[in-house]
Motif scaffolding. Structure first.
Motif, PDB file in Angstrom:
ATOM      1  N   SER A 171     -17.691 -15.041  15.227  1.00 39.18           N
ATOM      2  CA  SER A 171     -16.399 -14.854  14.572  1.00 39.18           C
ATOM      3  C   SER A 171     -16.026 -16.036  13.694  1.00 39.18           C
ATOM      4  CB  SER A 171     -15.322 -14.666  15.642  1.00 39.18           C
ATOM      5  OG  SER A 171     -14.078 -15.066  15.151  1.00 39.18           O
ATOM      6  N   GLY A 172     -15.785 -15.771  12.436  1.00 40.37           N
ATOM      7  CA  GLY A 172     -15.385 -16.832  11.520  1.00 40.37           C
ATOM      8  C   GLY A 172     -13.995 -17.334  11.824  1.00 40.37           C
ATOM      9  N   ALA A 173     -13.105 -16.407  12.173  1.00 40.41           N
ATOM     10  CA  ALA A 173     -11.722 -16.796  12.436  1.00 40.41           C
ATOM     11  C   ALA A 173     -11.650 -17.829  13.542  1.00 40.41           C
ATOM     12  CB  ALA A 173     -10.903 -15.570  12.806  1.00 40.41           C
ATOM     13  N   LEU A 174     -12.426 -17.627  14.593  1.00 38.77           N
ATOM     14  CA  LEU A 174     -12.386 -18.568  15.701  1.00 38.77           C
ATOM     15  C   LEU A 174     -12.894 -19.936  15.273  1.00 38.77           C
ATOM     16  CD1 LEU A 174     -11.843 -18.445  18.841  1.00 38.77           C
ATOM     17  CD2 LEU A 174     -14.279 -18.786  18.993  1.00 38.77           C
TER      18      LEU A 174
ATOM     19  N   THR B 208     -12.597 -21.671  12.536  1.00 35.66           N
ATOM     20  CA  THR B 208     -11.632 -22.569  11.911  1.00 35.66           C
ATOM     21  C   THR B 208     -10.673 -23.108  12.961  1.00 35.66           C
ATOM     22  OG1 THR B 208     -10.525 -20.547  11.221  1.00 35.66           O
ATOM     23  CG2 THR B 208     -11.619 -21.798   9.524  1.00 35.66           C
ATOM     24  N   ALA B 209     -10.283 -22.268  13.888  1.00 37.04           N
ATOM     25  CA  ALA B 209      -9.369 -22.713  14.935  1.00 37.04           C
ATOM     26  C   ALA B 209     -10.036 -23.753  15.826  1.00 37.04           C
ATOM     27  CB  ALA B 209      -8.937 -21.522  15.774  1.00 37.04           C
TER      28      ALA B 209
ATOM     29  N   ASP C  92     -10.166 -27.127  14.170  1.00 38.35           N
ATOM     30  CA  ASP C  92      -8.883 -27.815  14.208  1.00 38.35           C
ATOM     31  C   ASP C  92      -8.600 -28.380  15.597  1.00 38.35           C
ATOM     32  OD1 ASP C  92      -7.323 -25.531  11.887  1.00 38.35           O
ATOM     33  OD2 ASP C  92      -8.200 -27.512  11.578  1.00 38.35           O
TER      34      ASP C  92
ATOM     35  N   TYR D 182     -19.892 -18.870  21.277  1.00 33.95           N
ATOM     36  CA  TYR D 182     -18.823 -17.884  21.414  1.00 33.95           C
ATOM     37  C   TYR D 182     -19.427 -16.513  21.208  1.00 33.95           C
ATOM     38  CZ  TYR D 182     -14.873 -14.877  20.408  1.00 33.95           C
ATOM     39  OH  TYR D 182     -13.975 -13.842  20.429  1.00 33.95           O
TER      40      TYR D 182
ATOM     41  N   VAL E  71     -10.842 -21.490  24.846  1.00 36.37           N
ATOM     42  CA  VAL E  71     -11.409 -22.580  24.047  1.00 36.37           C
ATOM     43  C   VAL E  71     -11.168 -23.911  24.741  1.00 36.37           C
ATOM     44  CG1 VAL E  71     -11.206 -23.847  21.881  1.00 36.37           C
ATOM     45  CG2 VAL E  71     -11.200 -21.370  21.874  1.00 36.37           C
TER      46      VAL E  71
END
Lengths: 80, 710, 662
Positions: free
Chosen positions: B172-175, B177-178, B181, B223, B292
């Protein structure tokens, strides 16, 4: 309309919208890969073809056209 | 023997350590992905050469651009393709002709959008294969390699993480970036950071094997959204752990398949996909995390500090309350409070104030400064009775937090034993925490997380060092018998085996079945019962009836032929009443099992993982409490034992609270035999032995009832 | 429990526990107050203390209630309160039951303070002139009236009176900390009302403000915050070293990560991280997440700022007098720049740097970008981008407000009479230009930007399709509902009649989130101006009434616009006309949907990417990872679109079948 005329006029529109020399536009040129068109330019190209040939294109199908030759074929279905 | 997985290193080298990168399809517009990726590679100090490829632009951000890949004069190792999906095939073709061997396809619009996208994806796979190009993606966020000699940020993540020894991969790309951070806020660094998208070519397993041999990566984080090839995944993970000792941590959200409710057996309905995944990962030695935060809490312990060789912890604190909290948390996580040696206690007595507590936890008192922490921590770590230290600090008016943090780091880094910390509070301790994080000392906001991470790290050590014990292979089995029965059932188009057949299959593998046969009339039942010997049990035989007990289709303790005849009539009547449409073939007459504890053994063939064994105590323990354990077959011998002990109600079998101990040895053998059966009879899709009666120690066990679904 | 003076033994006990009082007779306790839990306390003036046998939880550690190491002056302490380690003193405060105040430098209130109410916030125009007076119950609509509707002096006078009167009621002689509120590890707090269940932790300094809070949605004010002259509403979260001066933070809004704001209003569900705001009127769902982002002198709502977004409001020699309006739903791309005076049409996207004044109010859903230094607009382009559609669904789901009373009235519809009428006007404008521009001209000027001549007709067509889809869609919604029970086509037709309630149903306005016909607003303003709406409560109720008539007003608009577009009223529609209508609706929807679907695949494209938030911020990313389900993934968006297409086709078939009944 003869195909050669369609081709010539298509090239004219492409050259004008994408601001490239006609010389660089070959029938097999891919709008995105060879001529660098983005989504905005794609809309302009469709509008340009519509005006040049005085037709109303099915946008869904127009968006599938990938090459100059493809555009010629697609437009041919409207003008012949 | 060359496993494709072994070639991972060579295949992926051009992707992870390219000397030159072409960004194919880049544009000039800031805020677009094609531009941002180019910018990222450029501004994040890629150590090689970058070639932007753009049909229209002559330069991008001051760097000379090429119209086509083939126009680039020099050799290129890696192509990062950002063209729209409709023309990625053209780009790939050119990359192939150019001799580029590695690619990352960022573009979306492939398999994930439907049939047209699938076709596009198949085409690029074909082109890549024909030129020998390995590619990651499509539809991915990209790849980051923090190795200073490469320093590649080929992704559109806003920030490049700092260098570290943790490798992270995610679909998952969305994960991603999170996670970047989150890690940035905690000063956590990565060796490699990979978002791999559609896995059209390079798979998650390829990437894991790459990280396995990557010297810069010490801990591997994955993940997972879905596990399609579970068996391969588990095998890869096990190899990594065994061959290199690198921990593998998996973050997978728990999702139950909707279809589980329509299962044909107990095992089927209990073995919902998430429980099986859990068991599979556990069996492979993988550390599974639910969030996470948990993922990184464990990762930093494993990456930064030595693994604790035991569970005896020394707690060093400057305040009583938190020390107590930590003690509680430690006990909760099944850690032990170390008993300090006399000489350690003497050192404490000499160097700490009279009011300090020199037992464990060592309370150095609220006014402690760096020197007291140094002594307390240093002596504790030196003590042979201590496996690791947990350092607590609460800010008091006299605490020089930064100095203490530095000192803790110094002492910890001199010791071969692990030190974990928890500086409590927020604003006041922030700079101290920063120091700990920068110097790679694991820090936790809560003592509970700290203790849990310590426990998991020790668990991992034990798992890693556990000798590989093969599953027991029984020679005294008759596979041909079982195969014959199963083939006949398949030929007859049956979904279930009859009770006789089921017992025969189990018997072929040495499972202790009870003598019995099908009776087709009350008189026949009487004869059968007499032949078998009283007392007998009688059970309705019908494919359509799953819950025989519930519909009063089972009668036990039948002691005379008259009773047998009566029982036959009753059972059939009950069955007809409950399920008028059921096809009843008769009543199965079977020897009574004798008294004992009821347990349930099960087998289910999972789509992703293959055969899965299940064990639990019967009745309410499985029905209401769902107190069961799972393992993938073939189950290694020691894991069979683990499987049994894992079940919370296991104590019922070992003689808890005045109960008679049961024959757990015989039970263990049954499980082992079932494991072998599971592997050797792939035709079986689900199997329930419910119940297996486990009698008293030395008296063995018996299969009282079984159901096999093919 | 009554409070009584202390017995001599009690005083002795307290003395031995390090306590001191100027005048012990003014220290009152209840009989169930455990004196052993009062240590090292200095009592000045009058102090009353309640029961304190319980425990409190501070930093995860359970600690006893009571008073420890503090100086208390003129305070009333409720039950089970814990006050410990106060730097200088707590003066002139009522502390509610269960409150915790620990490790705080000082907590004092001046008699006659208004606690932030009455603060005059200068929005939109940095040089002044648009003043909003703060009160705790401030709503986006009232603020809008105060700041934007300056043309009506009579109304302004009364409005201000009502607001100021409400602000006056906030003037108190004493400060208060609500029940179960916690104030810990903080600096100097002066003239601040802290509501029940609020968490105030680690603040640097708070001066003259009100923190509203309720149990259902406790408000958080966290580390390093430095705020002066402020009101923070229920459920808001202000943390991360934010610096606020003359600021209102609305319900459910989030401010953090060193965000700095001055003369700014943030209404429901706004978010401000990492950037700056000056003279800002941020209507609901205004979001700015990135570093180096400045929002200045502007009115925004449903807005998203890309990183580095910037505007300029300066006029040479005259100072910062300019202002900007970004209608609802706009987005500005990374490092975009606009020059005020600006008026950007709704749901538009601005990419790049623009050195011209953009005025495109009648061209909603546009892309405004720059090519070779020239600002260009592609009107309606955003209609075929997947982003705006997703947003429309996203906002209601992300309504963070958990309180029963939600003050800001919000109309979430992306397509509404407001925006559709704008499209109609925009379409006329484009058509006129098309007719009047010779072929030789490749582009024309419009609203300060340039549009390619070729695009005039195409963009007008996009608008037409969207208008058609909306109008026919609304009519069909009604027809579908009626068909379920109607016995005849007459019945169905009858349900399509609209009550005539408005004189000018086509004139609508956006009141910082609430869409309404202009005449309803002017009528309200008149009522304020002539005194028939006198109190603040009456005014807010009047707005609620306006909100309640949205459906009715919308339908009236639809019937009128439909008649104008297609030549007949919906209620006069024949069955054949209905069939044609359905066909046209399906075509328009399919065409737009198809375009959006195509767009969703091009995630790499600038506009598409910004459009559907792939330019995701940390907060958005965090939201998704918290559920570890990655819902912002392109994959789920695309899947959703595909299934929508299917649903659309099914609905069309169903309607055709139902029509066939007659």
């Amino acid at each position: 309309m003869e195909r050669s005329e369609i081709q010539h006029r298509v090239q004219k529109v492409v050259s004008s919208v994408l601001k490239i020399d006609s010389k660089e536009i070959a029938p097999q040129s891919n709008f995105v890969f060879d001529l660098g068109a983005d989504s905005m330019k794609s809309v302009e190209l469709i509008a340009g073809f519509e005006e040049e040939f005085n037709i109303e294109m099915d946008e869904d199908r127009a968006r599938e056209v990938q090459t100059v030759a493809g555009a010629v074929d697609f437009i041919a279905t409207y003008v012949q | 023997m060359s496993d494709p997985e072994d070639r991972a290193q060579a295949r992926l080298e051009p992707i992870f350590a390219p000397r030159s990168v072409a960004v194919v399809g880049t544009t000039r517009i800031p805020g677009t992905v094609p531009f941002d990726i180019f910018q990222n590679i450029l501004k994040d100090n890629f150590q090689g050469t970058i070639y932007p490829v753009s049909p229209k632009e002559r330069s991008i951000a001051g760097v000379k651009a090429y119209k086509y890949v083939l126009d680039i004069p020099d050799p290129v190792d890696l192509a990062v393709i950002v063209f729209p999906s409709s023309v990625v095939n053209l780009a790939m073709e050119q990359c192939g002709k150019k001799g580029i061997k590695g690619a990352i396809i960022i573009s979306a619009g492939f398999r994930e959008v439907g049939p047209a996208g699938v076709r596009r994806e198949e085409e690029i796979k074909r082109i890549a294969a024909s030129y020998g190009i390995s590619f990651i993606g499509p539809n991915c966020l990209g790849v980051i390699n923090t190795d200073p000699s490469v320093h590649l940020n080929a992704s559109f993540a806003r920030r490049m993480p700092k260098e570290g020894n943790i490798g992270f991969m995610s679909q998952s790309g969305a994960l991603c970036t999170a996670v970047l951070d989150y890690a940035h806020a905690k000063n956590i660094g990565f060796s490699k950071f990979i978002s791999f998208g559609n896995k059209a070519d390079v798979s998650d397993i390829d990437l894991m094997m790459y990280l396995k041999d990557d010297p810069a990566t010490k801990v591997i984080l994955v993940y997972l959204e879905e596990l399609t090839d579970g068996t391969r995944f588990v095998r890869a993970a096990r190899r990594i752990i065994r061959e290199t000792g690198k921990p593998v941590l998996v973050l997978k959200s728990g999702r139950t398949r909707e279809g589980a409710s329509a299962a044909a057996s107990h095992t089927g309905s209990l073995a919902a996909s998430d429980e099986v995944v859990d068991a599979a990962l556990h069996q492979a030695g993988v550390i599974r995390c639910q969030t996470v935060e948990e993922l990184f809490n464990n990762a930093i312990a494993l990456a930064y500090q030595p693994l604790p060789k035991g569970r005896r912890v020394a707690i060093v604190t400057n305040a009583g309350g938190p020390g107590v909290l930590t003690t509680d948390a430690a006990i909760q996580e099944k850690l032990e409070l170390a008993r300090f040696s006399e000489s350690t206690r003497e050192t404490f007595r000499k160097s700490l104030p009279v009011t300090a507590n020199i037992m464990n936890p060592v309370d150095v008192i609220g006014d402690a400064r760096a020197d007291r922490y140094r002594v307390a921590l240093g002596s504790a770590l030196d003590d042979d009775n201590v496996d690791g230290a947990l350092v607590i600090l609460t800010p008091q008016s006299m605490t020089d937090i930064d100095l203490i943090a530095e000192e803790v780091c110094n002492v910890a880094n001199r010791s071969p034993k692990p030190t974990y910390t928890s500086f409590m509070g927020e604003t006041d301790v922030a700079s101290g925490i920063d120091i700990l994080q920068r110097r790679n000392i694991p820090h936790y906001i809560l003592p509970e997380s700290m203790c849990r991470a310590f426990a998991r790290a020790n668990d991992f050590l034990r798992e890693r060092d556990r000798p590989e014990i093969p599953p027991v292979h029984f020679q005294d089995v008759h596979p041909a018998v079982a195969q014959k029965i199963l083939s006949a059932a398949a030929a007859a188009g049956r979904a279930y085996l009859t009770q006789s057949d089921a017992m025969a299959v189990l018997g072929a593998y040495g499972l202790p079945v009870l003598p019995g046969r099908l009776a087709s009339s009350p008189e026949d039942a009487a004869v059968a019962a007499t032949q078998i010997g009283f007392p007998v049990a009688m059970k309705v035989e019908s494919d359509d009836i799953v819950h025989k007990f519930d519909i009063k289709g089972v009668l036990l303790d039948i002691v005379s032929p008259e009773q047998a005849k009566e029982a036959y009539r009753t059972i059939v009547a009950n069955a007809h009443a409950a399920q008028p449409r059921a096809n009843i073939r008769g009543v199965f007459v079977q020897q009574m099992a004798g008294r004992g504890e009821e347990v349930i053994l099960g087998l289910k063939r999972d789509e992703a993982f293959g055969p899965v064994l299940m064990f639990g105590l019967g009745g309410i323990f499985v029905e209401i409490f769902r107190d069961v354990s799972f393992r993938l077959a073939p189950v290694p011998a020691d894991m069979v034992r683990d499987m049994m002990h894992e079940v919370r109600s296991y104590g019922m079998l070992t003689g808890a609270r005045g109960r008679t101990p049961r024959d757990t040895g015989a039970l263990e053998v049954c499980l082992q035999r079932l494991s072998q059966l599971a592997v050797e009879c792939p035709q079986i899709s689900e199997l329930d032995i419910n119940p297996l009666i486990v009698r008293n120690e030395g008296e063995g066990c018996s299969v009282a009832d079984a159901r096999i679904h093919v | 429990m009554t409070h009584r003076a202390l017995s001599p033994e009690a005083i002795q006990q307290l003395r031995s526990q390090g306590c001191y009082a100027q005048d012990w007779s003014r220290v009152l306790t209840t009989s169930d107050c455990d004196l052993s839990r009062i240590r090292n306390v200095v009592f000045r003036s009058s102090v009353s203390v309640g029961a304190n046998a319980g425990v409190a939880n501070v930093d995860g550690v359970e600690v006893p209630c009571g008073l420890y190491n503090c100086v208390l002056m003129d305070c009333t302490i409720g039950e089970n309160v814990r006050i410990a380690h106060i730097g200088s003193l707590i003066a002139n405060y009522d502390i509610g039951d269960g409150a915790v105040i620990q490790n705080v430098a000082a907590l004092t209130a001046d008699a006659g303070s208004q606690f932030g109410a009455g603060t005059e916030v200068e929005v939109v125009n940095e040089a002044g002139g648009r003043v909003v007076v703060l009160i705790p119950e401030l709503t986006a609509q009232i603020a809008y009236l105060q700041a934007i509707r300056l043309h009506d002096p009579a109304m302004q006078k009364r409005l201000r009176e009502a607001v100021v009167q409400t602000a006056e009621r906030c003037r108190k002689d004493r400060g208060a900390v609500g029940q179960r509120a916690a104030i810990t590890h903080s600096g100097v707090i002066r003239n601040v009302l802290v509501g029940p269940h609020a968490h105030v932790q680690g603040v640097l300094r708070l001066d003259n403000g009100t923190i509203l809070s309720v149990a259902e949605h406790p408000t958080v004010v966290g580390e390093g915050v430095n705020a002066k002259n402020f009101i923070i509403a229920e459920g808001a979260s202000v943390t991360g070293g934010a610096m606020l001066e003359k600021v209102f933070v609305g319900q459910g809004a989030k401010i953090g990560k060193q965000f700095s704001a001055e003369n700014a209003l943030f209404f429901a569900n706004c978010e401000g991280f990492h950037g700056e705001a000056v003279s800002l009127f941020a209507g609901p769902y205004t979001v700015t997440h990135h570093k180096s982002t400045l929002l200045i002198a502007g009115l925004f709502s449903f807005y998203n700022a890309g990183s580095g977004t910037n505007q300029s409001n300066h006029m040479y020699k005259l100072g910062p007098v300019h202002q900007g309006v970004f209608e609802r739903g706009c987005k500005t791309g990374s490092f975009s720049y606009v020059l005020h005076e600006t008026h950007v049409g709704a749901f538009s996207v601005i990419i790049g740097k623009h050195y011209t004044n953009i005025d495109t109010g009648d061209l909603p859903f546009s892309y405004i970008h720059e090519t070779d230094g020239q600002s260009e607009i592609v009107p309606g382009m955003n209609l075929i981008s997947v982003g705006s559609i997703r947003d429309g669904e996203k906002w209601p789901k992300r309504d963070n407000r958990k309180t029963t009373i939600k003050r800001d009235l919000i109309t979430f519809d992306v397509f509404s009479p407001y925006v559709v009428e704008k499209m109609r006007r925009g379409r006329s404008m484009l058509q006129r230009l098309q007719e009047n521009t010779p072929k030789e001209k490749s582009s024309v000027q419009i609203g300060g930007v340039v549009i390619k001549r070729l695009l005039l007709r195409k963009c007008a067509k996009y608008y037409s399709q969207a208008i058609e889809r909306y109008l026919r869609g609304k009519v069909f919604d009604r027809i579908e509902a009626a068909l379920a029970t109607a016995k005849s086509w007459e019945h169905v037709r009858a349900s399509l009649k609209a009550e005539k309630g408005l004189k000018e149903p086509e004139k609508w306005t956006d009141l910082a989130g609430l869409l309404t016909p202009v005449e309803r607003l002017t009528s309200l303003e008149k009522s304020v101006g002539n005194g028939s709406l006198r109190s603040y409560e009456e005014m807010t109720n009047a707005f609620a009434a306006i909100g309640a008539s949205y459906q009715k007003d919308e339908w009236e608009y639809v019937t009128q616009a439909f008649t104008q577009e297609y030549g007949f009223a919906p209620s006069a529609m024949t069955l054949d006309q209905a069939r044609d209508c359905l066909k046209a609706f399906a075509e328009a929807s399919a065409s737009l949907h198809g375009a959006v679907f195509e767009d969703s695949k091009k995630e790499y494209d600038a506009f598409a990417r910004i459009g559907y938030g792939l330019d995701m911020s940390e907060e958005e990313g965090k939201r998704d990872f918290e559920t570890v389900r990655g819902t912002a993934d392109t994959n789920s968006v695309v899947k959703k679109l595909a299934s929508e297409r299917e649903a659309m086709t099914q609905r069309q078939k169903k309607l055709e079948a139902l029509l066939g009944k007659f």
